[in-house]
Design a protein around this motif. Structure first.
Motif, PDB file in Angstrom:
ATOM      1  N   LEU A   1       0.928  -0.773   0.183  1.00  0.00           N
ATOM      2  CA  LEU A   1       0.119   0.473  -0.259  1.00  0.00           C
ATOM      3  C   LEU A   1       0.566   1.007   0.113  1.00  0.00           C
ATOM      4  O   LEU A   1       0.244   2.407  -0.209  1.00  0.00           O
ATOM      5  CB  LEU A   1      -0.832  -0.182   1.103  1.00  0.00           C
ATOM      6  CG  LEU A   1      -2.109  -0.749   1.301  1.00  0.00           C
ATOM      7  CD1 LEU A   1      -2.886  -1.108   2.843  1.00  0.00           C
ATOM      8  CD2 LEU A   1      -3.270  -0.941   0.093  1.00  0.00           C
ATOM      9  N   ARG A   2       2.144   0.977  -0.162  1.00  0.00           N
ATOM     10  CA  ARG A   2       3.378   2.711   0.224  1.00  0.00           C
ATOM     11  C   ARG A   2       2.858   2.726  -1.237  1.00  0.00           C
ATOM     12  O   ARG A   2       3.584   2.170  -1.819  1.00  0.00           O
ATOM     13  CB  ARG A   2       4.520   2.024   1.149  1.00  0.00           C
ATOM     14  CG  ARG A   2       4.458   1.490   1.912  1.00  0.00           C
ATOM     15  CD  ARG A   2       6.018   1.439   2.054  1.00  0.00           C
ATOM     16  NE  ARG A   2       6.559   2.853   2.121  1.00  0.00           N
ATOM     17  CZ  ARG A   2       7.947   2.814   2.507  1.00  0.00           C
ATOM     18  NH1 ARG A   2       8.973   2.452   1.833  1.00  0.00           N
ATOM     19  NH2 ARG A   2       8.359   4.418   2.011  1.00  0.00           N
ATOM     20  N   GLY A   3       3.208   4.119  -1.194  1.00  0.00           N
ATOM     21  CA  GLY A   3       2.364   5.042  -2.034  1.00  0.00           C
ATOM     22  C   GLY A   3       1.503   4.828  -2.922  1.00  0.00           C
ATOM     23  O   GLY A   3       0.987   4.799  -3.965  1.00  0.00           O
ATOM     24  N   GLY A   4       0.437   3.327  -2.929  1.00  0.00           N
ATOM     25  CA  GLY A   4      -0.797   2.955  -3.426  1.00  0.00           C
ATOM     26  C   GLY A   4      -2.500   3.628  -3.194  1.00  0.00           C
ATOM     27  O   GLY A   4      -3.314   3.803  -3.708  1.00  0.00           O
ATOM     28  N   ASP A   5      -2.535   4.062  -2.114  1.00  0.00           N
ATOM     29  CA  ASP A   5      -3.804   4.803  -1.803  1.00  0.00           C
ATOM     30  C   ASP A   5      -3.464   5.830  -1.446  1.00  0.00           C
ATOM     31  O   ASP A   5      -2.761   6.611  -1.168  1.00  0.00           O
ATOM     32  CB  ASP A   5      -4.627   3.801  -0.646  1.00  0.00           C
ATOM     33  CG  ASP A   5      -4.453   2.512  -0.890  1.00  0.00           C
ATOM     34  OD1 ASP A   5      -4.510   1.923  -1.469  1.00  0.00           O
ATOM     35  OD2 ASP A   5      -5.316   2.109   0.304  1.00  0.00           O
TER      36      ASP A   5
ATOM     37  N   GLY B   1      -0.486   0.607   6.664  1.00  0.00           N
ATOM     38  CA  GLY B   1      -0.820   1.312   5.442  1.00  0.00           C
ATOM     39  C   GLY B   1      -1.595   2.274   4.928  1.00  0.00           C
ATOM     40  O   GLY B   1      -1.543   1.496   3.690  1.00  0.00           O
ATOM     41  N   ASN B   2      -2.095   2.644   5.960  1.00  0.00           N
ATOM     42  CA  ASN B   2      -2.961   3.859   4.799  1.00  0.00           C
ATOM     43  C   ASN B   2      -2.356   5.080   3.901  1.00  0.00           C
ATOM     44  O   ASN B   2      -3.692   5.676   3.783  1.00  0.00           O
ATOM     45  CB  ASN B   2      -4.341   4.086   6.231  1.00  0.00           C
ATOM     46  CG  ASN B   2      -4.165   4.883   6.958  1.00  0.00           C
ATOM     47  OD1 ASN B   2      -2.652   5.733   7.103  1.00  0.00           O
ATOM     48  ND2 ASN B   2      -4.382   5.879   7.382  1.00  0.00           N
ATOM     49  N   GLY B   3      -1.364   5.458   4.144  1.00  0.00           N
ATOM     50  CA  GLY B   3      -0.507   6.368   3.724  1.00  0.00           C
ATOM     51  C   GLY B   3      -0.996   7.767   4.544  1.00  0.00           C
ATOM     52  O   GLY B   3      -0.473   8.604   3.652  1.00  0.00           O
ATOM     53  N   PHE B   4      -1.107   7.665   5.782  1.00  0.00           N
ATOM     54  CA  PHE B   4      -1.020   8.016   6.598  1.00  0.00           C
ATOM     55  C   PHE B   4       0.217   7.662   7.805  1.00  0.00           C
ATOM     56  O   PHE B   4      -0.337   6.802   8.555  1.00  0.00           O
ATOM     57  CB  PHE B   4      -2.281   9.292   7.123  1.00  0.00           C
ATOM     58  CG  PHE B   4      -3.017   9.905   6.120  1.00  0.00           C
ATOM     59  CD1 PHE B   4      -2.904  11.054   5.994  1.00  0.00           C
ATOM     60  CD2 PHE B   4      -3.453   9.053   5.561  1.00  0.00           C
ATOM     61  CE1 PHE B   4      -3.493  12.192   5.355  1.00  0.00           C
ATOM     62  CE2 PHE B   4      -4.428   9.783   4.721  1.00  0.00           C
ATOM     63  CZ  PHE B   4      -4.263  11.205   4.220  1.00  0.00           C
ATOM     64  N   PRO B   5       1.553   9.069   8.367  1.00  0.00           N
ATOM     65  CA  PRO B   5       2.187   8.445   9.217  1.00  0.00           C
ATOM     66  C   PRO B   5       1.237   8.506  10.695  1.00  0.00           C
ATOM     67  O   PRO B   5       1.075   9.120  10.996  1.00  0.00           O
ATOM     68  CB  PRO B   5       3.468   9.024   8.849  1.00  0.00           C
ATOM     69  CG  PRO B   5       2.554  10.489   8.777  1.00  0.00           C
ATOM     70  CD  PRO B   5       1.357  10.339   7.637  1.00  0.00           C
ATOM     71  N   ASP B   6       1.536   7.336  11.022  1.00  0.00           N
ATOM     72  CA  ASP B   6       0.983   7.105  13.045  1.00  0.00           C
ATOM     73  C   ASP B   6       2.090   7.182  13.505  1.00  0.00           C
ATOM     74  O   ASP B   6       3.767   7.871  13.025  1.00  0.00           O
ATOM     75  CB  ASP B   6       1.015   6.407  12.760  1.00  0.00           C
ATOM     76  CG  ASP B   6      -0.032   4.927  11.984  1.00  0.00           C
ATOM     77  OD1 ASP B   6      -1.172   5.965  11.736  1.00  0.00           O
ATOM     78  OD2 ASP B   6       0.904   4.011  11.263  1.00  0.00           O
ATOM     79  N   LEU B   7       1.685   8.316  14.930  1.00  0.00           N
ATOM     80  CA  LEU B   7       2.359   8.792  15.824  1.00  0.00           C
ATOM     81  C   LEU B   7       3.105   7.986  16.378  1.00  0.00           C
ATOM     82  O   LEU B   7       2.130   8.120  17.551  1.00  0.00           O
ATOM     83  CB  LEU B   7       2.709  10.067  15.987  1.00  0.00           C
ATOM     84  CG  LEU B   7       3.143  10.517  17.277  1.00  0.00           C
ATOM     85  CD1 LEU B   7       4.586  11.481  16.428  1.00  0.00           C
ATOM     86  CD2 LEU B   7       2.608  12.129  17.410  1.00  0.00           C
ATOM     87  N   PHE B   8       4.316   7.695  16.946  1.00  0.00           N
ATOM     88  CA  PHE B   8       4.868   6.616  18.355  1.00  0.00           C
ATOM     89  C   PHE B   8       5.420   7.611  18.968  1.00  0.00           C
ATOM     90  O   PHE B   8       6.955   8.617  19.196  1.00  0.00           O
ATOM     91  CB  PHE B   8       5.459   5.533  18.147  1.00  0.00           C
ATOM     92  CG  PHE B   8       6.177   5.181  19.453  1.00  0.00           C
ATOM     93  CD1 PHE B   8       5.412   3.883  19.424  1.00  0.00           C
ATOM     94  CD2 PHE B   8       7.385   5.545  19.649  1.00  0.00           C
ATOM     95  CE1 PHE B   8       5.956   2.946  20.303  1.00  0.00           C
ATOM     96  CE2 PHE B   8       7.324   4.332  21.067  1.00  0.00           C
ATOM     97  CZ  PHE B   8       6.888   3.277  21.287  1.00  0.00           C
TER      98      PHE B   8
END
Length: 515
Positions: free
Chosen positions: A26-30, A80-87
């Motif tokens: 999904l990287r770059g795919g959505d 993998g939804n195209g938006f970075p998550d935050l740790f």
């Protein structure tokens, strides 16, 4: 892939675009979902800065964290939804993982993180086992060196995280961990791990060599006992391998290690070694291919230009309580600016002090001349102590956002998510997709030609002073241009060349577009 014209309601910070094994395709795919127009209310516009502006969206994006002791943050597109998550790293408490759902954050608990309230000092995403799904390594202080709460290596499996540090051989049980870096020091294509420990007998800094997913402690010239506080790396001499900079507390100045054929040798860098600095961020102050360095100490900010391996002062200024900095192109004009986070004064650790005397600073790059702009609205929380900053285009609107933590030492403060709502140039972005052993393309060099603009972006691991900015996803400021030609030199020497249009995010898999 073309981005929507109406960006997502969000804001951000440092990110590292990643994917789980099941979601790596999904990287770059959505395409991220369109959301509300760029807000202007409650923003901080910097006078004379060509419309550079930020707005605090911590509350509206549900990125709020309760007042806490923090030790930085790191970004990754975990789902993998195209938006970075935050740790968000927390000291002596469970970390918080905020999943980014098209601009709204949802707190997610993973069993591997619950009940892990150790003496944690920093976490960063890299790749350990070669499955193409970036993994998280965390260093911890081992409870003042007693061995309680060893370092953790968290692999992505079935959408979750599993700690395999013991089996992988990277526990470093007695090390008082303060810093870490992912880097391919030996040029074998997989990522090794450097750990910077605070000085303690029989627990020096350590380098773990990656041998197919298991790690071996090696003596490669960096196993010194130092009062380590942070570390960062770049190929500052452009000989094709990563060089390492380890910074110390007041006990000593930075130690620079030049990588010579897979073994590190101490070297001196004028203006760097022998002085007191807390953090060193590598970036591009100009348009050449030599990595420049921004140093920050409690009382000083210094930008050094790299002139073919020799460093020359480019900009310096006094600070009140400097912590660290992060490079990014705030206005998409093609050159990199720098955000400096500052803390509160006073030596007591009561969380009632106000950080009113040390505003954060944005150093605006105008053709190699830096102009400091203090950010009155971005001062930080009324309570708390500025700790760390990370940057990333978290809403994928083409403008890089900023995340600042405010829980330095024993203070407790609320972190801030600052959305970049600047009026700036056009933009494009690359979503690098490296080999499974290095999916984020750590060590790749991106060269951009866009009309009158020509510049380079080198991909390190993005880690400096407890925090990791976004890697893998490469924002490209185009100024007035509507398209650009981009050449990527991968760590193995292979080259891909593509053309990108303004407003597009272009996925680029290694070997897909040979020059």
């Amino acid at each position: 892939m073309t981005m929507p014209k109406n960006p997502v309601l969000l804001v951000v910070m440092v990110a590292v675009t990643v994917a789980t094994a099941s979601c790596s395709a999904l990287r770059g795919g959505d395409t991220p979902t369109a959301a509300a127009p760029r807000p202007s209310a409650e923003s901080s516009v910097l006078p004379g800065s060509r419309g550079i502006s930020f707005t605090d969206v911590t509350s509206e994006s549900a990125a709020e964290t309760f007042p806490q002791r923090t030790w930085g943050a790191a970004w990754v597109d975990h789902d993998g939804n195209g938006f970075p998550d935050l740790f968000v790293v927390r000291h002596w408490a469970d970390p918080q993982f905020l999943l980014n759902d098209s601009g709204t954050y949802i707190k997610e608990e993973f069993p591997a993180l619950v009940g892990r309230g150790f003496d944690r000092h920093g976490c960063a995403w890299g790749e350990a086992n070669g499955d193409g799904a970036p993994d998280l390594y965390c260093v911890q202080g081992a409870d003042m060196g007693t061995g309680a709460g060893p370092n953790a290596l968290l692999l992505q499996r079935d959408g979750g995280l599993v700690d395999v540090a013991t089996d992988a051989g990277v526990v470093d049980r007695l090390g008082r961990g303060r810093s870490l870096n992912w880097l391919d020091y030996d040029g074998d294509a997989d990522l090794d791990i450097f750990v910077g420990n605070f000085i303690r007998p029989k627990a020096p800094n350590v380098l773990f060599r990656n041998d197919g997913g298991t790690f071996t402690r090696v003596e490669a010239g960096v196993s010194d006992s130092l009062a380590s506080i942070s570390s960062s790396w770049s190929d500052w001499d452009r000989d094709g391998d990563p060089d390492l900079l380890v910074l110390q507390y007041e006990a000593g100045g930075p130690v620079a290690y030049e990588n010579v054929g897979g073994r590190f040798q101490r070297t001196k860098i004028r203006g760097v070694t022998g002085r007191r600095w807390w953090s060193g961020a590598w970036g591009h102050a100009d348009s050449d291919r030599w990595m420049d360095l921004h140093l920050v100490s409690p009382g000083r900010s210094l930008i050094l230009r790299n002139v073919r391996g020799r460093f020359r002062p480019l900009h310096q200024m006094d600070l009140k309580q400097g912590r660290m900095s992060a490079w990014f192109d705030a206005d998409n004009d093609g050159d990199m600016d720098a955000f400096v986070v500052q803390g509160a004064s006073g030596k007591d650790h009561r969380p009632t002090k106000r950080s009113r005397d040390a505003l954060d600073v944005l150093l605006i790059n105008e053709q190699g001349s830096f102009k400091p702009k203090r950010l009155p609205r971005l001062r930080g929380t009324r309570l708390g102590n500025g700790d760390a900053v990370t940057v990333a285009d978290s809403d994928r609107d083409g403008f890089v956002d900023v995340f600042v933590t405010h829980g330095h030492l024993y203070w407790r403060g609320i972190s801030k998510l600052l959305r970049n709502v600047s009026r700036g140039g056009t933009w494009a972005a690359l979503d690098l997709q490296g080999p499974d052993e290095n999916p984020l393309g750590i060590g790749a060099e991106v060269m951009v030609d866009a009309g009158k603009l020509s510049y380079t972006r080198f991909q390190t691991d993005g880690f400096n002073f407890r925090s990791q900015s976004e890697i893998g996803y490469v924002p490209l400021g185009l100024g007035k241009a509507t398209r650009a030609r981009v050449e990527v030199v991968w760590p193995d020497g292979g080259r891909d060349c593509i053309k990108v249009e303004a407003g597009e995010i272009e996925p680029l898999r290694i070997g897909s577009s040979p020059c």
